[in-house]
Design a protein around this motif. Structure first.
Motif, PDB file in Angstrom:
ATOM      1  N   LEU A 124       3.823  -3.045  -0.035  1.00 29.36           N
ATOM      2  CA  LEU A 124       3.034  -1.841   0.219  1.00 29.36           C
ATOM      3  C   LEU A 124       1.531  -2.095   0.108  1.00 29.36           C
ATOM      4  O   LEU A 124       0.736  -1.195   0.373  1.00 29.36           O
ATOM      5  CB  LEU A 124       3.436  -0.733  -0.765  1.00 29.36           C
ATOM      6  N   ASP A 125       1.151  -3.325  -0.264  1.00 24.63           N
ATOM      7  CA  ASP A 125      -0.268  -3.634  -0.410  1.00 24.63           C
ATOM      8  C   ASP A 125      -0.985  -3.454   0.930  1.00 24.63           C
ATOM      9  O   ASP A 125      -0.657  -4.108   1.920  1.00 24.63           O
ATOM     10  CB  ASP A 125      -0.423  -5.081  -0.890  1.00 24.63           C
ATOM     11  N   GLY A 126      -1.940  -2.550   0.967  1.00 25.29           N
ATOM     12  CA  GLY A 126      -2.721  -2.308   2.178  1.00 25.29           C
ATOM     13  C   GLY A 126      -2.145  -1.276   3.117  1.00 25.29           C
ATOM     14  O   GLY A 126      -2.810  -0.861   4.078  1.00 25.29           O
TER      15      GLY A 126
ATOM     16  N   VAL B 185     -12.273  -1.755   2.603  1.00 24.62           N
ATOM     17  CA  VAL B 185     -11.253  -1.299   3.554  1.00 24.62           C
ATOM     18  C   VAL B 185     -11.002  -2.375   4.606  1.00 24.62           C
ATOM     19  O   VAL B 185      -9.854  -2.687   4.949  1.00 24.62           O
ATOM     20  CB  VAL B 185     -11.692   0.023   4.218  1.00 24.62           C
ATOM     21  N   GLY B 186     -12.078  -2.959   5.131  1.00 19.04           N
ATOM     22  CA  GLY B 186     -11.925  -4.006   6.139  1.00 19.04           C
ATOM     23  C   GLY B 186     -11.155  -5.202   5.614  1.00 19.04           C
ATOM     24  O   GLY B 186     -10.283  -5.758   6.313  1.00 19.04           O
ATOM     25  N   LYS B 187     -11.440  -5.612   4.374  1.00 21.67           N
ATOM     26  CA  LYS B 187     -10.734  -6.752   3.789  1.00 21.67           C
ATOM     27  C   LYS B 187      -9.258  -6.426   3.567  1.00 21.67           C
ATOM     28  O   LYS B 187      -8.385  -7.296   3.741  1.00 21.67           O
ATOM     29  CB  LYS B 187     -11.394  -7.140   2.474  1.00 21.67           C
TER      30      LYS B 187
ATOM     31  N   CYS C 205       5.168   2.949   8.743  1.00 21.40           N
ATOM     32  CA  CYS C 205       4.453   3.196   7.487  1.00 21.40           C
ATOM     33  C   CYS C 205       4.425   4.676   7.148  1.00 21.40           C
ATOM     34  O   CYS C 205       4.579   5.060   5.978  1.00 21.40           O
ATOM     35  CB  CYS C 205       3.022   2.658   7.588  1.00 21.40           C
ATOM     36  N   VAL C 206       4.213   5.523   8.152  1.00 24.04           N
ATOM     37  CA  VAL C 206       4.172   6.967   7.915  1.00 24.04           C
ATOM     38  C   VAL C 206       5.502   7.449   7.362  1.00 24.04           C
ATOM     39  O   VAL C 206       5.554   8.243   6.420  1.00 24.04           O
ATOM     40  CB  VAL C 206       3.806   7.714   9.223  1.00 24.04           C
ATOM     41  N   ARG C 207       6.598   6.950   7.946  1.00 22.70           N
ATOM     42  CA  ARG C 207       7.926   7.344   7.440  1.00 22.70           C
ATOM     43  C   ARG C 207       8.133   6.861   6.010  1.00 22.70           C
ATOM     44  O   ARG C 207       8.654   7.592   5.163  1.00 22.70           O
ATOM     45  CB  ARG C 207       9.014   6.786   8.359  1.00 22.70           C
TER      46      ARG C 207
END
Length: 311
Positions: free
Chosen positions: A5-7, A34-36, A70-72
């Motif tokens: 789930l990282d990121g 956020v970009g990294k 990811c949304v689900r």
């Protein structure tokens, strides 16, 4: 075990915000962070998720598929957390609340401060503004709004009470200009108007009196009140202060006028006539399961606001 789930939450925020900068603002992170996070996620997946340029971003085909998954997944996590919320776990976390300035200071803030004392793990971030905030755009968990609500597919609301509006004046003003006996008499008086964005709000009153001997409610229709205004302000408390200083009649919510009437600084005028009332609502983004932190705040406001506004 690898944290898959990282990121993920950052990626979803970037997609839904439409830009790295706005996602960073919503998450209280720097744009660089956020970009990294997105770069690390793409490296771990071995796939490019976003087409990025200096002016725009868009999902790749792989990114679109991954975003939907990811949304689900996040929705399922939300449901699991909501189930824990309903199991008696103490409300916690940051609760961002937007409230009208005067009503927020005098009525909402005391309720939420008591809530913070009751739940030490609850962090309340209270913003005072008469501007109508975009809850989804600005990451607001809960707002209090006064007046008519527009239909919305993304927001939910709960009625907190009805704000009745009354006319008040200082004893000194009435001594100089006399006390109006009817709404039509207001044409001979000066009012202190409320303005928002350069637009001056008209005064409205009912055609008939209520509670007076022989009073006639008629059909309940309202009409503009004929009163001239030399001064307009976008702050209700400043309007009340000007009325106390004798600059004119003020159209004020009863919960505010009552405070000054008790000390004799203001006197209710035409209180046997109906003046247009406004509904008060708690508003929040729709979700399948309401989080405990939001639910306890709404319940507390519903329990205490009616008494504060004289219902």
């Amino acid at each position: 075990m690898k944290d898959n789930l990282d990121g993920v939450a950052t990626f979803v925020q970037v997609v839904e915000a439409g830009s790295f900068a706005l996602a960073a603002e919503r998450m209280n992170l720097t744009r660089s962070a956020v970009g990294k996070a997105i770069s690390r996620l793409e490296a771990r997946l071995g796939a490019r998720l976003l087409h990025r340029s200096t002016r725009s971003q868009s999902l790749t085909a792989e990114g679109q598929s991954y975003y939907e998954g990811c949304v689900r997944a996040l929705a399922e996590l939300d449901n699991a957390e909501a189930a824990l919320d309903h199991s008696g776990i103490e409300p916690s976390g940051r609760l961002r609340v937007s409230v009208p300035e005067a009503f927020g200071h005098l009525c909402v803030a005391p309720v939420l401060l008591d809530l913070a004392r009751q739940y030490p793990q609850l962090q309340i971030d209270l913003s005072f503004t008469d501007r109508v905030t975009d809850l989804l755009e600005e990451g607001i968990d809960l707002a209090v709004r006064i007046g008519e609500l527009r239909d919305s597919t993304t927001l939910a609301a709960r009625h907190l009470g009805t704000q009745h509006v009354v006319i008040g004046a200082s004893p000194a003003y009435l001594a100089r200009h006399g006390t109006p006996a009817s709404l039509d008499d207001l044409a001979d008086h000066v009012g202190i108007a409320y303005s928002c964005g350069g637009n001056v709000a008209p005064w409205w009153g009912a055609l008939g009196a209520l509670g007076a001997a022989g009073g006639d409610e008629r059909d309940g229709a309202v009409k503009p009140v004929p009163i001239r205004s030399q001064i307009s302000m976008d702050d209700i408390q400043a309007i009340a202060a000007a009325a106390i200083d004798g600059y004119g009649l003020a159209w004020l919510p009863c919960w505010l006028l009552t405070r000054f009437a008790q000390s004799g600084a203001l006197v209710p005028v035409l209180d046997s006539y109906r003046v247009r009332s406004q509904e008060i609502y708690a508003v929040w983004p729709k979700e399948r399961h309401l989080r405990a932190k939001t639910r306890v705040a709404i319940d507390a406001l519903k329990a205490r606001i009616p008494a504060m506004i004289g219902e």
